[in-house]
Structure formats: C-alpha cells, structure tokens
Design a protein around this motif. Structure first.
Motif, short mmCIF file in Angstrom:
data_model
loop_
_atom_site.label_atom_id
_atom_site.label_comp_id
_atom_site.label_asym_id
_atom_site.label_seq_id
_atom_site.Cartn_x
_atom_site.Cartn_y
_atom_site.Cartn_z
N GLY A 1 0.79 -1.22 0.00
CA GLY A 1 0.00 0.00 0.00
C GLY A 1 0.82 1.26 0.00
N SER B 1 0.33 3.10 -3.34
CA SER B 1 -0.98 3.74 -3.45
C SER B 1 -1.05 4.98 -2.57
N ARG C 1 -1.68 8.78 -3.81
CA ARG C 1 -2.78 9.56 -3.25
C ARG C 1 -2.28 10.92 -2.74
N TYR D 1 -5.23 10.42 -9.74
CA TYR D 1 -4.78 9.77 -8.51
C TYR D 1 -5.83 9.74 -7.40
#
Length: 302
Positions: A10, A13, A17, A251
């Motif tokens: 993660g 990601s 973000r 995003y």
C-alpha cells in the motif's frame, strides 16, 4: 496501478494519493486566488476580452505541452460538434459568464453562486436522467439557498439593481455548466491536455471576438499590474491548474477531487478580503458554511 519499487503493502498507493492531494491543493489555491485577480483586472480591461486573450494564450501553451508529452493534437472532424458543445459549457459559459458576473458582485458572492453548480446538477438529473431527488437533495438545495440568502440579503436585495444582473448571470453559468456535465457524460477519445487546449481555444475565441465588438471602447493600455495579472491568469489558473486538476483526477476518486474544489470559494473570499478589502465576517463565514455544506451533500449523492 502498481508503482515500480513500492511493493504491495500500500505504500505506492498512499504515495500516489498524496501526489493527487498535492495537485488538488495547487489547483484550488490557483483557482481561488484567480477570483480577486479577476476583480483587479476588471478595473483595466473588460471581462470577455481579457478572458479571451488569456484563454487563447493558455490554449497555445497547453498545446505545446501536450505535443511535447507525445499527445496527438489533431481531432477527428466527427468529434468537433460535441467538442464545441463542451467548449461552450465548460469554458464560454463557466469562465466567460463567471467573469462577466464579477462586474456586479463581490468575490464571495460570485464564488458561491458559481460553485452552487453541483446542486443544479443533481436537480437536472431528475428530468434528464430519471434520477429522482432524495431527502439529501432537498437538504442540499435548502442549505444552498440559505447560504446564498444570508450572503445576498443582509442589506436587502433590489431586483432592479446591478447586483441582480450579477446574480442572474452567475446562476445561469452554474445551471448551464451543470447541464453540460449531464449531456456530455460520455468522454471523448481525446488525450487530456489536448482536450483542454481545444476547449480553451474554442471557448475563448468567441469571447475575444465578442469583446472586440462590444467592449472595444473599454480596451486600453494595461499597467504593469495589469500585465502581471494577465500573466497570472494565463499561466496559473488556466495552464498550470488545469494540468494539476487532471493529475488529481488520475490519482484521486472524482468525487473526492470535486469535493476538494470547495476550497476554491474559501480561498477566493479570504484572498479578496486581504487584497481588496471586501468584507469577511460572521455573515460571510455562515454563508460559506451553509452553501458548501449543501454542495458537499449534492456531490456525495452524485
């Protein structure tokens, strides 16, 4: 979308973000500060002409950036009618009428009128898409009306005044922009920067031409401040912020990005208070809170 070198825990990601959030902040601050900039510029140049000039310059800059990024600038002829309608709603109506409106209203009033757009979008979805309004829709509309009433009704509202023209133009821009969003739900097969460059060009050229015809007596030499404001409008709100806006959409979930733009009227109102001396007190804060709460509810339903 697995980022190279980020693994599967993660971290990749989360980093993407945060990139999206950073791009969104750049967008909202740049667009927010454009509201007082427009108000300053209207002291020297008329609205349609000034927007037309800066928009066409931004379109040329974005076309160069798109070409350098490997995007194909040519557009299939069969796409031009829909592209022209996009340019009308997204640029001519949204930017053009939004700038014309600023001749008669304060930055706080104008920003809240324009950013009521999601509420109108939810309401128009009923007759056009068959999406029935819910209790949340009614609450959103009520909050939006309450916020606008608080802002516009403190000293009484004269429907024969110049401010009435500003309110009418602002609401018309918000409704037409919402209508365009509903009627143009199918995306065009055009790369993002190329799409924005075309929309800016097709939307701002009529502004420039109409400005030359109707506003020619108000076009004169710009001061140094005027040239700096024109440069800001061209490079930041249009060229840079549209680029970071598309990056934030890449995003972040679209509804999160759209909700984030509610910072724009807040930044604009604070900027106008500092730069123009426009009022910023309990009334303006309450109007912002009510209206943006209503818009947030509308966005969550959308």
């Amino acid at each position: 979308m697995g980022g190279a070198g980020f693994g599967e825990d993660g971290t990749g990601s989360a980093r993407l973000r945060w990139i999206g959030i950073a791009c969104l902040l750049v967008t909202t601050v740049g667009w927010g500060l454009n509201w007082p900039a427009i108000k300053f510029l209207l002291r020297e140049w008329p609205p349609l002409f000034s927007r037309g000039v800066s928009g066409l310059a931004a379109a040329a800059i974005l076309a160069v950036i798109a070409s350098r990024a490997g995007e194909r600038l040519a557009v299939a002829p069969q796409l031009l009618p829909k592209l022209s309608f996009l340019a009308f709603t997204n640029v001519f109506v949204w930017m053009g009428l939004g700038t014309v409106m600023m001749q008669w209203v304060t930055v706080a009033e104008g920003a809240l009128l324009i950013y009521s757009m999601p509420i109108w979008s939810v309401l128009l979805a009923w007759p056009l898409l068959g999406t029935r309004p819910t209790i949340r829709t009614a609450v959103a509309l009520g909050l939006g009306i309450a916020g606008t009433s608080v802002l516009l009704g403190a000293q009484g509202f004269d429907f024969g005044s110049d401010k009435a023209w500003g309110v009418a133009v602002g609401i018309s821009a918000a409704i037409l922009f919402a209508l365009g969003g509903i009627l143009n739900r199918t995306p065009l097969p055009i790369p993002p920067l190329t799409l924005v460059a075309w929309q800016l060009g097709l939307g701002c050229l009529p502004m420039l031409l109409i400005g030359l015809v109707l506003e020619h007596d108000r076009i004169g030499p710009l001061s140094m401040q005027g040239w700096l404001l024109m440069a800001y409008m061209t490079l930041v709100p249009m060229a840079l912020c549209y680029t970071t806006w598309f990056a934030s959409l890449r995003y972040l979930p679209p509804t999160h990005a759209a909700t984030g733009t509610l910072l724009v009227p807040v930044v604009g109102t604070i900027g106008a208070a500092l730069a123009l001396g426009e009022p910023l007190g309990l009334r303006e804060a309450l109007a912002l809170a009510l209206t943006l709460s209503g818009v947030t509810l509308a966005l969550r339903q959308a």
